[in-house]
Scaffold this motif. Structure first.
Motif, PDB file in Angstrom:
ATOM      1  N   HIS A  23       0.824  -1.241   0.024  1.00  0.00           N
ATOM      2  CA  HIS A  23       0.069   0.045   0.145  1.00  0.00           C
ATOM      3  C   HIS A  23       0.818   1.216  -0.133  1.00  0.00           C
ATOM      4  CE1 HIS A  23      -2.934  -2.989   1.069  1.00  0.00           C
ATOM      5  NE2 HIS A  23      -3.775  -2.490   0.559  1.00  0.00           N
ATOM      6  N   ALA A  24       1.694   1.416   0.927  1.00  0.00           N
ATOM      7  CA  ALA A  24       2.647   2.596   1.026  1.00  0.00           C
ATOM      8  C   ALA A  24       3.701   2.501  -0.007  1.00  0.00           C
ATOM      9  CB  ALA A  24       2.924   2.901   2.385  1.00  0.00           C
ATOM     10  N   GLY A  25       4.257   1.432  -0.007  1.00  0.00           N
ATOM     11  CA  GLY A  25       5.414   1.218  -1.015  1.00  0.00           C
ATOM     12  C   GLY A  25       5.136   1.149  -2.360  1.00  0.00           C
ATOM     13  N   GLN A  26       4.492  -0.139  -2.799  1.00  0.00           N
ATOM     14  CA  GLN A  26       4.499  -0.278  -4.207  1.00  0.00           C
ATOM     15  C   GLN A  26       3.310   0.790  -4.887  1.00  0.00           C
ATOM     16  OE1 GLN A  26       3.289  -4.375  -4.915  1.00  0.00           O
ATOM     17  NE2 GLN A  26       5.303  -4.937  -4.067  1.00  0.00           N
ATOM     18  N   LEU A  27       2.114   0.957  -4.246  1.00  0.00           N
ATOM     19  CA  LEU A  27       1.191   1.820  -4.564  1.00  0.00           C
ATOM     20  C   LEU A  27       1.443   3.362  -4.261  1.00  0.00           C
ATOM     21  CD1 LEU A  27      -1.720  -0.373  -3.670  1.00  0.00           C
ATOM     22  CD2 LEU A  27      -0.657  -0.009  -5.858  1.00  0.00           C
ATOM     23  N   GLY A  28       2.320   3.708  -3.159  1.00  0.00           N
ATOM     24  CA  GLY A  28       2.817   5.027  -2.977  1.00  0.00           C
ATOM     25  C   GLY A  28       1.609   5.739  -2.371  1.00  0.00           C
ATOM     26  N   MET A  29       0.807   4.902  -1.566  1.00  0.00           N
ATOM     27  CA  MET A  29      -0.257   5.692  -0.965  1.00  0.00           C
ATOM     28  C   MET A  29       0.387   6.667   0.572  1.00  0.00           C
ATOM     29  SD  MET A  29      -3.159   2.573  -0.611  1.00  0.00           S
ATOM     30  CE  MET A  29      -4.291   3.735   0.419  1.00  0.00           C
ATOM     31  N   ASP A  30      -0.272   7.694   0.565  1.00  0.00           N
ATOM     32  CA  ASP A  30       0.085   8.626   1.594  1.00  0.00           C
ATOM     33  C   ASP A  30      -0.412   7.984   2.805  1.00  0.00           C
ATOM     34  OD1 ASP A  30      -0.149  10.831   3.680  1.00  0.00           O
ATOM     35  OD2 ASP A  30       0.633  12.036   1.846  1.00  0.00           O
ATOM     36  N   CYS A  31       0.562   8.038   3.889  1.00  0.00           N
ATOM     37  CA  CYS A  31       0.144   7.429   5.260  1.00  0.00           C
ATOM     38  C   CYS A  31      -1.059   8.194   5.646  1.00  0.00           C
ATOM     39  CB  CYS A  31       1.334   7.766   6.428  1.00  0.00           C
ATOM     40  SG  CYS A  31       2.979   7.376   5.775  1.00  0.00           S
ATOM     41  N   ARG A  32      -1.479   9.506   5.299  1.00  0.00           N
ATOM     42  CA  ARG A  32      -2.630  10.163   6.002  1.00  0.00           C
ATOM     43  C   ARG A  32      -3.895   9.432   5.300  1.00  0.00           C
ATOM     44  NH1 ARG A  32       0.758  15.486   4.982  1.00  0.00           N
ATOM     45  NH2 ARG A  32       1.154  14.451   3.012  1.00  0.00           N
ATOM     46  N   TYR A  33      -3.787   8.995   4.344  1.00  0.00           N
ATOM     47  CA  TYR A  33      -4.904   8.364   3.802  1.00  0.00           C
ATOM     48  C   TYR A  33      -5.624   7.323   4.630  1.00  0.00           C
ATOM     49  CZ  TYR A  33      -8.554   6.110   0.893  1.00  0.00           C
ATOM     50  OH  TYR A  33      -9.799   5.876   0.269  1.00  0.00           O
ATOM     51  N   CYS A  34      -5.176   6.571   5.401  1.00  0.00           N
ATOM     52  CA  CYS A  34      -5.391   5.700   6.423  1.00  0.00           C
ATOM     53  C   CYS A  34      -5.439   6.211   7.637  1.00  0.00           C
ATOM     54  CB  CYS A  34      -4.598   4.317   6.234  1.00  0.00           C
ATOM     55  SG  CYS A  34      -5.143   3.460   4.700  1.00  0.00           S
ATOM     56  N   HIS A  35      -4.252   6.842   7.968  1.00  0.00           N
ATOM     57  CA  HIS A  35      -3.863   7.436   9.358  1.00  0.00           C
ATOM     58  C   HIS A  35      -4.243   8.851   9.389  1.00  0.00           C
ATOM     59  CE1 HIS A  35      -2.152   3.698  10.578  1.00  0.00           C
ATOM     60  NE2 HIS A  35      -1.406   3.933   9.440  1.00  0.00           N
ATOM     61  N   ASN A  36      -5.734   9.363   9.083  1.00  0.00           N
ATOM     62  CA  ASN A  36      -6.175  10.607   8.733  1.00  0.00           C
ATOM     63  C   ASN A  36      -6.159  11.506   9.801  1.00  0.00           C
ATOM     64  OD1 ASN A  36      -8.389   9.566  10.112  1.00  0.00           O
ATOM     65  ND2 ASN A  36      -9.632   9.943   8.166  1.00  0.00           N
ATOM     66  N   THR A  37      -5.698  11.330  11.045  1.00  0.00           N
ATOM     67  CA  THR A  37      -5.831  12.363  12.120  1.00  0.00           C
ATOM     68  C   THR A  37      -4.276  12.547  12.508  1.00  0.00           C
ATOM     69  OG1 THR A  37      -5.854  10.648  13.913  1.00  0.00           O
ATOM     70  CG2 THR A  37      -8.037  11.456  12.974  1.00  0.00           C
ATOM     71  N   VAL A  38      -3.146  12.093  11.916  1.00  0.00           N
ATOM     72  CA  VAL A  38      -2.013  12.031  12.443  1.00  0.00           C
ATOM     73  C   VAL A  38      -1.241  13.586  12.244  1.00  0.00           C
ATOM     74  CG1 VAL A  38      -0.831  11.818  10.210  1.00  0.00           C
ATOM     75  CG2 VAL A  38       0.433  11.054  12.334  1.00  0.00           C
ATOM     76  N   ASP A  39      -1.896  14.322  11.404  1.00  0.00           N
ATOM     77  CA  ASP A  39      -1.219  15.805  11.267  1.00  0.00           C
ATOM     78  C   ASP A  39      -2.372  16.851  11.998  1.00  0.00           C
ATOM     79  OD1 ASP A  39      -3.343  15.649   9.248  1.00  0.00           O
ATOM     80  OD2 ASP A  39      -2.563  16.353   7.851  1.00  0.00           O
ATOM     81  N   GLN A  40      -3.498  16.120  12.599  1.00  0.00           N
ATOM     82  CA  GLN A  40      -4.343  17.082  13.322  1.00  0.00           C
ATOM     83  C   GLN A  40      -4.540  16.681  14.526  1.00  0.00           C
ATOM     84  OE1 GLN A  40      -7.920  16.208  11.209  1.00  0.00           O
ATOM     85  NE2 GLN A  40      -6.773  15.982   9.121  1.00  0.00           N
ATOM     86  N   SER A  41      -4.150  15.817  15.176  1.00  0.00           N
ATOM     87  CA  SER A  41      -4.430  15.099  16.441  1.00  0.00           C
ATOM     88  C   SER A  41      -3.144  14.711  17.095  1.00  0.00           C
ATOM     89  CB  SER A  41      -5.417  14.136  16.358  1.00  0.00           C
ATOM     90  OG  SER A  41      -5.753  13.669  17.621  1.00  0.00           O
ATOM     91  N   TRP A  42      -3.383  14.657  18.619  1.00  0.00           N
ATOM     92  CA  TRP A  42      -2.119  13.615  19.352  1.00  0.00           C
ATOM     93  C   TRP A  42      -2.045  12.479  18.682  1.00  0.00           C
ATOM     94  CZ3 TRP A  42      -2.894   9.914  22.559  1.00  0.00           C
ATOM     95  CH2 TRP A  42      -4.393   9.250  22.603  1.00  0.00           C
ATOM     96  N   PHE A  43      -3.179  11.792  18.385  1.00  0.00           N
ATOM     97  CA  PHE A  43      -2.799  10.232  17.743  1.00  0.00           C
ATOM     98  C   PHE A  43      -2.825  10.044  16.433  1.00  0.00           C
ATOM     99  CE2 PHE A  43      -7.333  10.947  18.367  1.00  0.00           C
ATOM    100  CZ  PHE A  43      -8.044  10.224  17.403  1.00  0.00           C
ATOM    101  N   SER A  44      -2.710   8.947  16.095  1.00  0.00           N
ATOM    102  CA  SER A  44      -2.713   8.652  14.688  1.00  0.00           C
ATOM    103  C   SER A  44      -3.762   7.623  14.514  1.00  0.00           C
ATOM    104  CB  SER A  44      -1.325   7.875  14.275  1.00  0.00           C
ATOM    105  OG  SER A  44      -1.433   7.425  12.752  1.00  0.00           O
TER     106      SER A  44
END
Length: 188
Positions: A23-44
């Protein structure tokens, strides 16, 4: 026995064999697609099955490995993922503060984009954290490269080191990165 936060190598069996390498490697999906609170919250956040089904209602939709995902999406019962990265209860760690200041996921979690299933790649001990807090310039990168696990300033090691020193110091200044070493910065 090691404390949970220092158990480098820990790799629990998950209820769904989710491959970050695909998902993150071959397809190059951004971490934030699945872990969508990581840049807005204390938790991922851990994604709900509906996030998975955005693609898997078409891709591998009948694959037996995805049965727990389909069941979760149908019933609303969450997938019982096993947490890999844990810090002690007495540690206050805020993902969004670190991500917004150019600390990449790779610094704490390792090359997740190369892991079939996530494993604990780095010790999340106090000394591990203090290494970065004492010299943040060595770890900062452009904010738009935070989730790009393989990103580097240059393929030339000497050029990359020089660019890291120069840009890291500039980022510390421009982003007002505080080199917090007092106990209350993390222990509240």
């Amino acid at each position: 026995m090691h404390a949970k936060y220092t158990r480098v190598g820990y790799q629990p069996v998950q209820p769904v064999p989710f491959s970050h390498a695909v998902h993150a490697g071959q397809l190059g999906m951004d971490c934030r697609y699945c872990h969508n609170t990581v840049d807005q919250s204390w938790f991922s956040s851990i994604p709900g099955a509906s996030t998975c089904m955005n693609c898997h209602n078409q891709v591998l939709k009948d694959d037996p490995r995805l049965a727990p995902v389909r069941e979760s999406a149908a019933t609303g019962q969450p997938i019982p993922w096993v947490q890999v990265h844990i810090v002690p209860d007495y540690v206050c760690f805020n993902h969004s503060v670190h991500v917004a200041r150019g600390i990449s996921c790779v610094e704490c979690h390792g090359r997740v984009d190369q892991m079939n299933e996530v494993r604990h790649a780095k010790s999340l001990s106090m000394s591990f954290c203090l290494d970065c807090h004492r010299n943040p310039a060595a770890y900062l990168r452009p904010v738009d490269k935070v989730t790009d696990m393989g990103w580097q300033w240059s393929t030339n090691e000497n050029v990359a080191a020089k660019m890291q020193r120069t840009n890291g110091v500039q980022f510390v200044h421009d982003w007002r990165v505080e080199s917090l070493e007092n106990c209350s910065a993390c222990h509240r």
